[in-house]
Design an enzyme around this catalytic site. Structure first.
Site, PDB file in Angstrom:
ATOM      1  N   ASP A 219       0.830  -1.205   0.000  1.00  0.00           N
ATOM      2  CA  ASP A 219       0.000   0.000   0.000  1.00  0.00           C
ATOM      3  C   ASP A 219       0.866   1.258   0.000  1.00  0.00           C
ATOM      4  OD1 ASP A 219      -2.306   1.460   0.047  1.00  0.00           O
ATOM      5  OD2 ASP A 219      -2.863   0.956   2.102  1.00  0.00           O
TER       6      ASP A 219
ATOM      7  N   ASN B  38     -10.708  -2.755  -6.615  1.00  0.00           N
ATOM      8  CA  ASN B  38      -9.817  -1.837  -7.337  1.00  0.00           C
ATOM      9  C   ASN B  38     -10.314  -1.481  -8.746  1.00  0.00           C
ATOM     10  OD1 ASN B  38      -6.718  -3.131  -5.883  1.00  0.00           O
ATOM     11  ND2 ASN B  38      -7.945  -1.372  -5.270  1.00  0.00           N
TER      12      ASN B  38
ATOM     13  N   TRP C 259       2.994   7.943  -2.370  1.00  0.00           N
ATOM     14  CA  TRP C 259       4.413   8.132  -2.720  1.00  0.00           C
ATOM     15  C   TRP C 259       4.526   9.100  -3.914  1.00  0.00           C
ATOM     16  CZ3 TRP C 259       7.533   7.547  -6.948  1.00  0.00           C
ATOM     17  CH2 TRP C 259       8.918   7.467  -6.718  1.00  0.00           C
TER      18      TRP C 259
HETATM   19  C1  FPP Z   1      -1.651   0.191  -3.430  1.00  0.00           C
HETATM   20  O1  FPP Z   1      -1.285   1.549  -3.427  1.00  0.00           O
HETATM   21  C2  FPP Z   1      -1.168  -0.505  -4.623  1.00  0.00           C
HETATM   22  C3  FPP Z   1      -1.956  -1.094  -5.567  1.00  0.00           C
HETATM   23  C4  FPP Z   1      -3.420  -1.100  -5.486  1.00  0.00           C
HETATM   24  C5  FPP Z   1      -1.361  -1.710  -6.761  1.00  0.00           C
HETATM   25  C6  FPP Z   1      -0.197  -2.630  -6.553  1.00  0.00           C
HETATM   26  C7  FPP Z   1       0.356  -2.957  -7.873  1.00  0.00           C
HETATM   27  C8  FPP Z   1       1.655  -2.920  -8.219  1.00  0.00           C
HETATM   28  C9  FPP Z   1       2.758  -2.606  -7.274  1.00  0.00           C
HETATM   29  C10 FPP Z   1       1.940  -3.152  -9.668  1.00  0.00           C
HETATM   30  C11 FPP Z   1       2.756  -4.291 -10.045  1.00  0.00           C
HETATM   31  C12 FPP Z   1       2.467  -5.586  -9.394  1.00  0.00           C
HETATM   32  C13 FPP Z   1       3.133  -6.721  -9.710  1.00  0.00           C
HETATM   33  C14 FPP Z   1       2.836  -7.994  -8.959  1.00  0.00           C
HETATM   34  C15 FPP Z   1       4.173  -6.749 -10.761  1.00  0.00           C
HETATM   35  P1  FPP Z   1      -2.391   2.653  -3.499  1.00  0.00           P
HETATM   36  O2  FPP Z   1      -2.578   3.049  -4.917  1.00  0.00           O
HETATM   37  O3  FPP Z   1      -3.633   2.171  -2.825  1.00  0.00           O
HETATM   38  O4  FPP Z   1      -1.726   3.815  -2.711  1.00  0.00           O
HETATM   39  P2  FPP Z   1      -2.436   4.958  -1.864  1.00  0.00           P
HETATM   40  O5  FPP Z   1      -3.151   4.254  -0.739  1.00  0.00           O
HETATM   41  O6  FPP Z   1      -1.292   5.775  -1.410  1.00  0.00           O
HETATM   42  O7  FPP Z   1      -3.357   5.677  -2.802  1.00  0.00           O
END
Ligand code: FPP
Length: 233
Positions: free
Chosen positions: A15, A63, A20
């Site tokens: 998360d 999502n 970031w």
């Molecule tokens: C959470 O941060 C992250 C996600 C929902 C996506 C995770 C996906 C990747 C890291 C892409 C690649 C994955 C693989 C397995 C190659 P957020 O967007 O919820 O962050 P925030 O809470 O700060 O908005």
């Protein structure tokens, strides 16, 4: 680090990619791109130290409600990861597996996922489980529907497990969630009955070997009792 007391199965809620990016005045997609680099480093490190199963929560069923460009960016990072990294996974003897509601995945994604699984199916080292279109409640409901279809009238906990998406995957010993949020967010609800939780304020793109080691040390200092009086080794 006591290499004999490592968690067998580590699950991670990655998360903080969006935050970031926002902190740097960049679009959210840049955070996911940076997050994908962390994914790669984390897999390598987990494999090197001898973790047997690593599960990453890449995309939840909820999502899909994010802006279209963001959903597409995450999906293309996943496809790019699978298409380019499978040879190095094979080299490192890592088996790629997917956990989630497959039937609702777009055709192209499903095809890529299946190819990744097929190509790494004979690897016998670490299991790399990518949770994709995953929801813990949906997994339980899907299991119940399968049980109904099978005609069973009664079921035990042991048997119920056989209807989960990956029946042979042991329950996570340790869950790590980055970015300071302290919740489970519909992740592996059945499997996490006795999992140890570790929360860190570090945002996923900043998560590194050192942070991973901190989580492992913390885990090693916990006493796991599973409802009993003395610790279970
Ligand atoms: C959470 O941060 C992250 C996600 C929902 C996506 C995770 C996906 C990747 C890291 C892409 C690649 C994955 C693989 C397995 C190659 P957020 O967007 O919820 O962050 P925030 O809470 O700060 O908005």
């Amino acid at each position: 680090m006591n290499l004999y007391k490592l968690p067998r199965h580590v699950a991670i809620i990655m998360d903080g990619n969006g935050r970031w990016a926002k902190l740097r005045g960049l679009p959210r997609v840049f955070g996911h791109r940076e997050g994908a680099k962390t994914v790669e480093k984390t897999i390598k490190f987990a494999n090197e130290i001898g973790i047997k199963h690593l599960t990453l929560y890449a995309f939840s069923t909820e999502n899909w409600n994010r802006p279209k460009e963001e959903v597409e960016a995450i999906m293309s990072l996943l496809v790019e990861y699978i298409n380019t990294k499978v040879p190095s996974l094979i080299e490192d003897n890592i088996k790629l597996r997917f956990m989630g509601r497959r039937k609702d995945l777009p055709e192209m994604i499903l095809k890529t996922v299946q190819e990744g699984e097929e190509k790494t199916k004979n690897c016998s080292g670490m299991d790399l489980v990518v949770a994709l279109n995953y929801s813990g409640r949906a997994e339980i409901v899907d299991a119940v529907n399968e049980i109904i279809k099978s005609g069973k009238k009664e079921i035990t906990e042991e048997d119920f497990k056989n209807y989960l998406y990956l029946p042979d995957l042991p329950d996570p010993d340790l869950l790590i969630r980055t970015s300071g949020e302290q919740r489970i967010s519909n992740f592996m609800l059945w499997q996490m009955a006795y999992t140890e939780f570790y929360f860190t304020p570090v945002l996923w793109p900043d998560f590194d070997e050192n942070e991973f080691l901190k989580a492992l040390y913390d885990y090693q200092n916990r006493e796991r009792r599973f409802g009993r009086v003395t610790a279970v080794e």
